[in-house]
Design a protein around this motif. Structure first.
Motif, PDB file in Angstrom:
ATOM      1  N   ASP A 112      -2.858   1.288 -19.403  1.00  0.00           N
ATOM      2  CA  ASP A 112      -3.419   0.942 -18.099  1.00  0.00           C
ATOM      3  C   ASP A 112      -4.807   1.573 -17.964  1.00  0.00           C
ATOM      4  OD1 ASP A 112      -3.996   0.429 -15.463  1.00  0.00           O
ATOM      5  OD2 ASP A 112      -2.184   1.344 -14.640  1.00  0.00           O
ATOM      6  N   PHE A 113      -5.843   0.752 -18.167  1.00  0.00           N
ATOM      7  CA  PHE A 113      -7.220   1.204 -17.978  1.00  0.00           C
ATOM      8  C   PHE A 113      -7.708   0.943 -16.553  1.00  0.00           C
ATOM      9  CE2 PHE A 113      -7.261   0.257 -22.605  1.00  0.00           C
ATOM     10  CZ  PHE A 113      -7.788   1.444 -23.098  1.00  0.00           C
ATOM     11  N   SER A 114      -6.903   0.323 -15.718  1.00  0.00           N
ATOM     12  CA  SER A 114      -7.369  -0.150 -14.417  1.00  0.00           C
ATOM     13  C   SER A 114      -7.681   1.012 -13.478  1.00  0.00           C
ATOM     14  CB  SER A 114      -6.331  -1.077 -13.779  1.00  0.00           C
ATOM     15  OG  SER A 114      -5.173  -0.354 -13.401  1.00  0.00           O
ATOM     16  N   SER A 115      -8.586   0.750 -12.536  1.00  0.00           N
ATOM     17  CA  SER A 115      -8.938   1.762 -11.542  1.00  0.00           C
ATOM     18  C   SER A 115      -8.540   1.348 -10.138  1.00  0.00           C
ATOM     19  CB  SER A 115     -10.449   2.031 -11.581  1.00  0.00           C
ATOM     20  OG  SER A 115     -11.176   0.860 -11.229  1.00  0.00           O
ATOM     21  N   SER A 116      -7.928   0.180  -9.993  1.00  0.00           N
ATOM     22  CA  SER A 116      -7.634  -0.383  -8.680  1.00  0.00           C
ATOM     23  C   SER A 116      -6.181  -0.172  -8.296  1.00  0.00           C
ATOM     24  CB  SER A 116      -7.939  -1.882  -8.666  1.00  0.00           C
ATOM     25  OG  SER A 116      -7.052  -2.582  -9.532  1.00  0.00           O
ATOM     26  N   VAL A 117      -5.918  -0.327  -7.000  1.00  0.00           N
ATOM     27  CA  VAL A 117      -4.537  -0.296  -6.517  1.00  0.00           C
ATOM     28  C   VAL A 117      -3.734  -1.409  -7.171  1.00  0.00           C
ATOM     29  CG1 VAL A 117      -3.083  -0.607  -4.476  1.00  0.00           C
ATOM     30  CG2 VAL A 117      -5.164   0.777  -4.320  1.00  0.00           C
ATOM     31  N   ALA A 118      -4.331  -2.595  -7.267  1.00  0.00           N
ATOM     32  CA  ALA A 118      -3.609  -3.742  -7.833  1.00  0.00           C
ATOM     33  C   ALA A 118      -3.207  -3.485  -9.278  1.00  0.00           C
ATOM     34  CB  ALA A 118      -4.477  -4.993  -7.731  1.00  0.00           C
ATOM     35  N   GLY A 119      -4.141  -3.020 -10.091  1.00  0.00           N
ATOM     36  CA  GLY A 119      -3.835  -2.808 -11.500  1.00  0.00           C
ATOM     37  C   GLY A 119      -2.812  -1.714 -11.712  1.00  0.00           C
ATOM     38  N   GLU A 167      -4.123  16.267  -3.359  1.00  0.00           N
ATOM     39  CA  GLU A 167      -3.368  15.197  -3.986  1.00  0.00           C
ATOM     40  C   GLU A 167      -3.395  13.943  -3.133  1.00  0.00           C
ATOM     41  OE1 GLU A 167       0.254  15.582  -6.653  1.00  0.00           O
ATOM     42  OE2 GLU A 167       0.584  17.152  -5.160  1.00  0.00           O
ATOM     43  N   SER A 168      -3.490  12.793  -3.790  1.00  0.00           N
ATOM     44  CA  SER A 168      -3.403  11.505  -3.105  1.00  0.00           C
ATOM     45  C   SER A 168      -1.978  10.991  -3.188  1.00  0.00           C
ATOM     46  CB  SER A 168      -4.344  10.494  -3.758  1.00  0.00           C
ATOM     47  OG  SER A 168      -4.031   9.183  -3.349  1.00  0.00           O
ATOM     48  N   TYR A 169      -1.377  10.767  -2.034  1.00  0.00           N
ATOM     49  CA  TYR A 169      -0.036  10.181  -2.035  1.00  0.00           C
ATOM     50  C   TYR A 169      -0.067   8.758  -2.574  1.00  0.00           C
ATOM     51  CZ  TYR A 169       1.413  14.160   0.823  1.00  0.00           C
ATOM     52  OH  TYR A 169       1.694  15.421   1.283  1.00  0.00           O
ATOM     53  N   LEU A 170      -1.186   8.048  -2.371  1.00  0.00           N
ATOM     54  CA  LEU A 170      -1.308   6.703  -2.923  1.00  0.00           C
ATOM     55  C   LEU A 170      -1.281   6.747  -4.440  1.00  0.00           C
ATOM     56  CD1 LEU A 170      -1.828   3.660  -2.529  1.00  0.00           C
ATOM     57  CD2 LEU A 170      -4.280   4.170  -2.638  1.00  0.00           C
ATOM     58  N   PHE A 171      -2.060   7.664  -5.039  1.00  0.00           N
ATOM     59  CA  PHE A 171      -2.039   7.790  -6.502  1.00  0.00           C
ATOM     60  C   PHE A 171      -0.638   8.083  -6.993  1.00  0.00           C
ATOM     61  CE2 PHE A 171      -1.862  10.509 -10.221  1.00  0.00           C
ATOM     62  CZ  PHE A 171      -2.548   9.755 -11.142  1.00  0.00           C
ATOM     63  N   ARG A 172       0.025   9.011  -6.306  1.00  0.00           N
ATOM     64  CA  ARG A 172       1.380   9.379  -6.714  1.00  0.00           C
ATOM     65  C   ARG A 172       2.290   8.147  -6.734  1.00  0.00           C
ATOM     66  NH1 ARG A 172       4.509  13.989  -3.348  1.00  0.00           N
ATOM     67  NH2 ARG A 172       2.857  15.253  -4.295  1.00  0.00           N
ATOM     68  N   HIS A 173       2.235   7.361  -5.680  1.00  0.00           N
ATOM     69  CA  HIS A 173       3.104   6.180  -5.594  1.00  0.00           C
ATOM     70  C   HIS A 173       2.780   5.168  -6.694  1.00  0.00           C
ATOM     71  CE1 HIS A 173       5.282   2.761  -4.015  1.00  0.00           C
ATOM     72  NE2 HIS A 173       4.153   2.089  -3.866  1.00  0.00           N
ATOM     73  N   LEU A 174       1.486   4.932  -6.936  1.00  0.00           N
ATOM     74  CA  LEU A 174       1.082   3.901  -7.894  1.00  0.00           C
ATOM     75  C   LEU A 174       1.388   4.280  -9.336  1.00  0.00           C
ATOM     76  CD1 LEU A 174      -2.433   2.990  -6.443  1.00  0.00           C
ATOM     77  CD2 LEU A 174      -0.335   1.637  -6.257  1.00  0.00           C
ATOM     78  N   ASN A 175       1.466   5.558  -9.634  1.00  0.00           N
ATOM     79  CA  ASN A 175       1.495   5.975 -11.039  1.00  0.00           C
ATOM     80  C   ASN A 175       2.720   6.787 -11.434  1.00  0.00           C
ATOM     81  OD1 ASN A 175      -1.201   4.969 -12.118  1.00  0.00           O
ATOM     82  ND2 ASN A 175      -1.808   6.017 -10.231  1.00  0.00           N
ATOM     83  N   GLN A 176       3.708   6.859 -10.576  1.00  0.00           N
ATOM     84  CA  GLN A 176       4.949   7.530 -10.956  1.00  0.00           C
ATOM     85  C   GLN A 176       5.582   6.804 -12.148  1.00  0.00           C
ATOM     86  OE1 GLN A 176       6.767   7.419  -7.080  1.00  0.00           O
ATOM     87  NE2 GLN A 176       6.498   9.607  -6.781  1.00  0.00           N
ATOM     88  N   ALA A 213       0.026  -7.359  -3.391  1.00  0.00           N
ATOM     89  CA  ALA A 213       0.332  -8.743  -3.757  1.00  0.00           C
ATOM     90  C   ALA A 213      -0.309  -9.092  -5.099  1.00  0.00           C
ATOM     91  CB  ALA A 213      -0.159  -9.698  -2.670  1.00  0.00           C
ATOM     92  N   THR A 214      -1.529  -8.606  -5.321  1.00  0.00           N
ATOM     93  CA  THR A 214      -2.226  -8.884  -6.577  1.00  0.00           C
ATOM     94  C   THR A 214      -1.554  -8.177  -7.742  1.00  0.00           C
ATOM     95  OG1 THR A 214      -4.259  -9.004  -5.284  1.00  0.00           O
ATOM     96  CG2 THR A 214      -4.485  -8.913  -7.680  1.00  0.00           C
ATOM     97  N   GLY A 215      -1.127  -6.942  -7.530  1.00  0.00           N
ATOM     98  CA  GLY A 215      -0.403  -6.242  -8.582  1.00  0.00           C
ATOM     99  C   GLY A 215       0.887  -6.948  -8.955  1.00  0.00           C
ATOM    100  N   THR A 216       1.575  -7.481  -7.952  1.00  0.00           N
ATOM    101  CA  THR A 216       2.800  -8.243  -8.224  1.00  0.00           C
ATOM    102  C   THR A 216       2.484  -9.512  -8.989  1.00  0.00           C
ATOM    103  OG1 THR A 216       3.753  -7.368  -6.176  1.00  0.00           O
ATOM    104  CG2 THR A 216       4.823  -9.289  -7.154  1.00  0.00           C
ATOM    105  N   THR A 217       1.388 -10.200  -8.611  1.00  0.00           N
ATOM    106  CA  THR A 217       0.963 -11.399  -9.333  1.00  0.00           C
ATOM    107  C   THR A 217       0.665 -11.072 -10.797  1.00  0.00           C
ATOM    108  OG1 THR A 217       0.006 -12.366  -7.332  1.00  0.00           O
ATOM    109  CG2 THR A 217      -0.791 -13.217  -9.437  1.00  0.00           C
ATOM    110  N   ALA A 218      -0.056  -9.967 -11.026  1.00  0.00           N
ATOM    111  CA  ALA A 218      -0.373  -9.563 -12.397  1.00  0.00           C
ATOM    112  C   ALA A 218       0.894  -9.249 -13.185  1.00  0.00           C
ATOM    113  CB  ALA A 218      -1.298  -8.351 -12.376  1.00  0.00           C
ATOM    114  N   TYR A 219       1.827  -8.546 -12.563  1.00  0.00           N
ATOM    115  CA  TYR A 219       3.092  -8.198 -13.213  1.00  0.00           C
ATOM    116  C   TYR A 219       3.845  -9.458 -13.651  1.00  0.00           C
ATOM    117  CZ  TYR A 219       8.085  -6.902 -13.209  1.00  0.00           C
ATOM    118  OH  TYR A 219       9.416  -6.758 -13.512  1.00  0.00           O
TER     119      TYR A 219
END
Length: 362
Positions: free
Chosen positions: A21-28, A65-74, A161-167
């Motif tokens: 995962d090289f992405s920097s976005s929430v979606a990726g 710490e970012s709770y968003l980062f934690r959620h996206l990358n657990q 929604a975009t992350g789900t589409t990519a998945y």
């Protein structure tokens, strides 16, 4: 007396799959999280200062710490850019649209690019925030009171929604690879994914040139203020049950409400009577009674109350994954011949990795 053997963990659908995962976005990064929850080994590659989501609110009380980062990358591992050898034997790459790769990809790799707008469309050079995407999609135009500004849906819903589409796109490409042995490039844009969130808004405009407005919803919808909370109900059927729950059996004999068409024509009068009764009722009692009568209804709750709710408890929506982190789990369940397989989070979010200097010196 011998003890019972420990149960053998059941394999998950994506066990053995390698994702970088090289992405920097929430979606990726959300797409990567979904892959990790299905068993993929996902490595998040970050620049020296860390991926941007490490600094995106909401933050911990001390701001570290970012709770968003934690959620996206657990459930992921972390590596420092450029990560020598990371792409050896990789199956899937997630990256920002147009971002270069350190080495060419093998022909078997599924290369997923994520961006704000399609690179070959009229908005190719645009950048959009969450609010911009919700406005362009038409969702905001149809949300809110007709005499007020449109309502902006908070959070990162367009990006999720975009992350789900990519998945889903990655899974489709992997499925095709089983037949052909070849990888392919897939794309997901926030612009297109958010338009798809609008249900039939885009197709409606395409077919007949009309669009949804913030006028009153033309259906059996009611938003009622009970004595302790709001309740939303949709009473397209089971009119007698609706009347019984609110103690309004006299409406069953009212000629204004004899047929479904009659009730729709006089729906504001129905809502006014429902609101009179709801004001003195507990929201939980209203919802329980309506659901027993097969009328769609739900209580509007805050996040704290939702986390403590019986539904979340019975569904085991939260789990402890280490390092003091809780995680949302069981977004969905995959069935196989032996029963359901949980989509779970395998571990906490990764710590930032620092690249070693050339020659391995520290």
């Amino acid at each position: 007396m011998s003890s019972s053997p420990e149960p053998v963990p059941r394999p998950r659908p994506l066990d053995g799959l390698r994702v970088v995962d090289f992405s920097s976005s929430v979606a990726g990064q959300y797409a990567g999280r979904l892959l990790a929850m299905q068993g993929a080994d996902v490595v998040l590659v970050e620049p020296p200062e860390g991926t941007p989501t490490r600094r995106t609110p909401p933050l911990s009380p001390d701001g570290t710490e970012s709770y968003l980062f934690r959620h996206l990358n657990q459930g992921k591992r972390a590596a420092a850019w450029p990560g020598a050898g990371l792409l050896d034997g990789v199956d899937v790459v997630l990256r920002d649209q147009g971002a270069p790769l350190p080495v060419p990809l093998a022909a078997t790799v599924v290369d997923c690019e994520l961006g704000d707008f399609p690179p070959d469309g009229p908005y190719a050079r645009w950048q959009g925030s969450e609010m911009v995407h919700q406005a362009l999609s038409g969702v905001m135009n149809a949300t809110g009171s007709v005499d007020r500004e449109p309502i902006y849906g908070l959070g990162q819903r367009a990006s999720y929604a975009t992350g789900t589409t990519a998945y889903i796109s990655v899974l489709a490409a992997l499925h095709e690879r089983r037949r052909s042995g070849r990888g392919q490039q897939v794309r997901a844009s926030v612009f297109e994914s958010t338009a798809a969130m609008g249900q039939n808004l885009v197709s409606q405009a395409s077919y007949n040139g009309t669009e949804e407005t913030r006028a009153a919803y033309p259906g059996f919808l009611a938003v009622l203020r009970c004595r302790d909370a709001w309740v939303v109900l949709f009473a397209i059927r089971n009119w007698p049950s609706l009347c019984h729950v609110f103690g309004l059996d006299e409406l069953l004999d009212d000629p204004r409400f004899t047929t479904s068409g009659d009730r729709l024509a006089n729906w504001p009068a129905v809502v006014a009577r429902l609101q009179e009764r709801a004001a003195g009722m507990a929201a939980d009692d209203v919802v329980a009674g309506l659901q027993r009568g097969r009328v769609s209804a739900e209580k509007v709750t805050g996040l704290a109350e939702l986390v403590e709710s019986e539904q979340w408890r019975l569904r085991s929506m939260l789990s402890e994954v280490g390092d003091g982190e809780s995680a949302l789990r069981r977004l969905f369940v995959v069935d196989d011949a032996d029963g359901p397989v949980d989509a779970d989070v395998p571990g906490p979010s990764p710590r930032l990795q620092v690249a070693e200097p050339a020659g391995g010196a520290r």
